[in-house]
Design a protein around this motif. Sequence first.
Motif, PDB file in Angstrom:
ATOM      1  N   GLY A  40     110.926  36.508  61.822  1.00 41.83           N
ATOM      2  CA  GLY A  40     110.741  36.011  60.462  1.00 41.83           C
ATOM      3  C   GLY A  40     111.864  35.067  60.087  1.00 41.83           C
ATOM      4  O   GLY A  40     112.693  34.720  60.924  1.00 41.83           O
ATOM      5  N   VAL A  45     111.740  41.204  64.425  1.00 42.80           N
ATOM      6  CA  VAL A  45     111.088  42.508  64.359  1.00 42.80           C
ATOM      7  C   VAL A  45     110.724  42.975  65.769  1.00 42.80           C
ATOM      8  O   VAL A  45     110.130  42.229  66.548  1.00 42.80           O
ATOM      9  CB  VAL A  45     109.823  42.462  63.472  1.00 42.80           C
ATOM     10  CG1 VAL A  45     109.205  43.849  63.359  1.00 42.80           C
ATOM     11  CG2 VAL A  45     110.147  41.900  62.105  1.00 42.80           C
ATOM     12  N   LYS A  60     113.281  46.076  62.121  1.00 38.99           N
ATOM     13  CA  LYS A  60     113.686  44.702  61.809  1.00 38.99           C
ATOM     14  C   LYS A  60     115.197  44.583  61.770  1.00 38.99           C
ATOM     15  O   LYS A  60     115.872  45.291  61.036  1.00 38.99           O
ATOM     16  CB  LYS A  60     113.109  44.273  60.451  1.00 38.99           C
ATOM     17  CG  LYS A  60     113.478  42.836  60.100  1.00 38.99           C
ATOM     18  CD  LYS A  60     112.659  42.324  58.928  1.00 38.99           C
ATOM     19  CE  LYS A  60     112.902  40.833  58.709  1.00 38.99           C
ATOM     20  NZ  LYS A  60     112.037  40.297  57.662  1.00 38.99           N
ATOM     21  N   GLU A  71     115.868  42.582  50.818  1.00 35.19           N
ATOM     22  CA  GLU A  71     114.505  42.929  51.239  1.00 35.19           C
ATOM     23  C   GLU A  71     114.307  44.444  51.206  1.00 35.19           C
ATOM     24  O   GLU A  71     113.274  44.940  50.747  1.00 35.19           O
ATOM     25  CB  GLU A  71     114.291  42.379  52.655  1.00 35.19           C
ATOM     26  CG  GLU A  71     112.901  42.525  53.181  1.00 35.19           C
ATOM     27  CD  GLU A  71     112.753  41.864  54.564  1.00 35.19           C
ATOM     28  OE1 GLU A  71     113.476  40.895  54.857  1.00 35.19           O
ATOM     29  OE2 GLU A  71     111.916  42.344  55.346  1.00 35.19           O
ATOM     30  N   ASN A 163     101.675  35.990  57.849  1.00 36.79           N
ATOM     31  CA  ASN A 163     102.255  37.151  57.181  1.00 36.79           C
ATOM     32  C   ASN A 163     101.210  38.189  56.779  1.00 36.79           C
ATOM     33  O   ASN A 163     101.506  39.125  56.048  1.00 36.79           O
ATOM     34  CB  ASN A 163     103.049  36.713  55.948  1.00 36.79           C
ATOM     35  CG  ASN A 163     104.387  36.107  56.319  1.00 36.79           C
ATOM     36  OD1 ASN A 163     104.852  36.263  57.455  1.00 36.79           O
ATOM     37  ND2 ASN A 163     105.011  35.413  55.391  1.00 36.79           N
ATOM     38  N   ASP A 176     106.448  41.145  56.468  1.00 35.46           N
ATOM     39  CA  ASP A 176     107.581  40.298  56.079  1.00 35.46           C
ATOM     40  C   ASP A 176     107.749  40.219  54.562  1.00 35.46           C
ATOM     41  O   ASP A 176     107.243  39.315  53.901  1.00 35.46           O
ATOM     42  CB  ASP A 176     107.461  38.888  56.672  1.00 35.46           C
ATOM     43  CG  ASP A 176     108.795  38.136  56.599  1.00 35.46           C
ATOM     44  OD1 ASP A 176     109.718  38.651  55.935  1.00 35.46           O
ATOM     45  OD2 ASP A 176     108.910  37.064  57.211  1.00 35.46           O
ATOM     46  N   TYR A 177     108.485  41.164  54.031  1.00 30.16           N
ATOM     47  CA  TYR A 177     108.730  41.213  52.597  1.00 30.16           C
ATOM     48  C   TYR A 177     109.972  40.413  52.197  1.00 30.16           C
ATOM     49  O   TYR A 177     110.476  40.547  51.089  1.00 30.16           O
ATOM     50  CB  TYR A 177     108.852  42.670  52.131  1.00 30.16           C
ATOM     51  CG  TYR A 177     107.501  43.332  51.957  1.00 30.16           C
ATOM     52  CD1 TYR A 177     106.714  43.646  53.067  1.00 30.16           C
ATOM     53  CD2 TYR A 177     107.006  43.621  50.695  1.00 30.16           C
ATOM     54  CE1 TYR A 177     105.466  44.222  52.914  1.00 30.16           C
ATOM     55  CE2 TYR A 177     105.751  44.210  50.538  1.00 30.16           C
ATOM     56  CZ  TYR A 177     104.995  44.499  51.645  1.00 30.16           C
ATOM     57  OH  TYR A 177     103.755  45.063  51.489  1.00 30.16           O
ATOM     58  N   GLY A 178     110.446  39.563  53.110  1.00 28.56           N
ATOM     59  CA  GLY A 178     111.654  38.771  52.850  1.00 28.56           C
ATOM     60  C   GLY A 178     111.492  37.765  51.719  1.00 28.56           C
ATOM     61  O   GLY A 178     112.466  37.332  51.127  1.00 28.56           O
TER      62      GLY A 178
END
Lengths: 322, 246
Positions: A40, A45, A60, A71, A163, A176-178
Amino acid sequence: MKEKGCSVTTSSKPAYPAGTVITGKWRKGRFVIRRVLGQGANGIVYLVQKEGSRNPYALKMGYDTLDLQSEINVLMSLQSKRKSSASPRGGTRMSYLLDVDDFKGQQGDIPFYVMRYFPGSSLHHFIRKRGREWIGLTGLRLLEKLNGLHRSGFIFGDLKPENVMVSDVGHVELIDYGGVSSIGRSVKQFTEWYDRGYWNAGSRTSDEGYDLFAFAVLIIQLLNEDDLKTAAVQHLPQTRSPGQLLSLVQRSPKLKPYSEWLRRAIRGEFSNSHEALKLWKETIYTPALVGKLPGKTPRWLINAFALSIMIVCLACLWAFFL
Amino acid sequence: MKQILLITDGCSNVGTSPVLAAAHAFQEGITVNVAGVVDYGTIGELGSLEIAEIAKAGGGVSQVVGTRQLAQTMQMMTRKTVVQTIHQAVNRELKQILGHTALEELPPSQRSQVVQVVDEMTETTSLQVALLIDASASMKPKLSAVEDAIRDLMLSLQAREGISEIAVFHFPGRRSGEDTVLDSDWTRDAGTLRALFQRLQMKGATPTGPAIMRVIDFFRYGTLDEHQPWRGNTDEGEGMLGDYVV
């Protein structure tokens, strides 16, 4: 401390090989790396196994402690909200975070977190493999996910097919909550095509409409990528406009069934994602009314019907006067 | 929070060393970021070394990109620098309060609260970014991309909760001895950033160092006016330095 140096991390970083054991500095959890799942914007990950167990997890590793913690904070907040609301929406009651720790790497500590592993393929690969008729259902499930996130006070931000994971039976999960940010804040992370600002269609402030706009572009991409590409490169940045997307929607027969929904999302006309979810459901579950019936009624039948009405009227008049 | 974002495609060749100028900026609390723009070929070893050194001396970040990635890069560098500056300030506080030297050394459970504060400040702190654009002859074909990238950056900054302002400069100026020209004074509105470089005359010289010094002045006094009494009557960049190195 980590060396920040004078470069911005974008290029790919070397990953740890399979078999490497990742030991937590604080909680002493041990995880064995099996392979890389993906990379990401702010970390790599891995697919891992907890030592002594068969269960696969996703781990991750972040490039930057602060970014990754930000995150993790979002995930923790989602987790606590999910627990307290106990609503069944958004699928099974799952926990995002299993472990948060640091790993002693060669160049200092590397922060990591461990989450549930979701097997599947990216949305665009899934649709390419299984067919366009899956767009309605996967789209619905994706909108449900987004709606759940919105109700917790967040927007996803960097919504794109990469995503979105889809399992082989069509379950959908955001990964991917970035790029997730609180509603009202600035959007942290975005990708040009899906970005409302890129199309001069609105601000980069987080609101539900931002995700819905990205969702609309994503649907257009899945059904008509070539025209979207042309629209994106054809115009200069200052003349790029939502109008181009709208005319693309109008022109393309493949987009016709979704045109009303897409039009409203691009124009930012949905008051929230709940409303958008409702219209999506109506759109995909009434195909006979929306897409097919009016188009399939033969012209001659309509004309013949009109003619027969006229004849009846004339006959009535004639009968009346006699 | 104050930042200078230098956009250039090669080496400086006139006046004060840009690395020294960037170090002065950092001393004044202004972070210097550098975007190197190249479309064909490379920026050259010397050029990329200088770019990295300017950013290092200025406490910022640098990256060499093509015009297509410029907008995204500028946005990312600005954001990263804001976070980094706050991160450093927070680490100083942590050291004072807890004796820890850094956020990274806190256990993850405590880290969470500190990062919440950092995120909050990143979003709400007020920010001034001075964009300093190299307008030497080789930059000419890239200027429209630079202009678009500036508007895009403004769009991102407008989304923040805190006040964000942009000013735009280019260098060198028309007359000799004019190190830098103000194209747009502090603004919060992307609408005012149109047709920035239309009447630009391209020149060969690249006085990066002197231009940075002038922008530092602008941060201080809000003007590029050359006839300030304290400056004395030296025209050369070297002469100006005497006032800073006290």
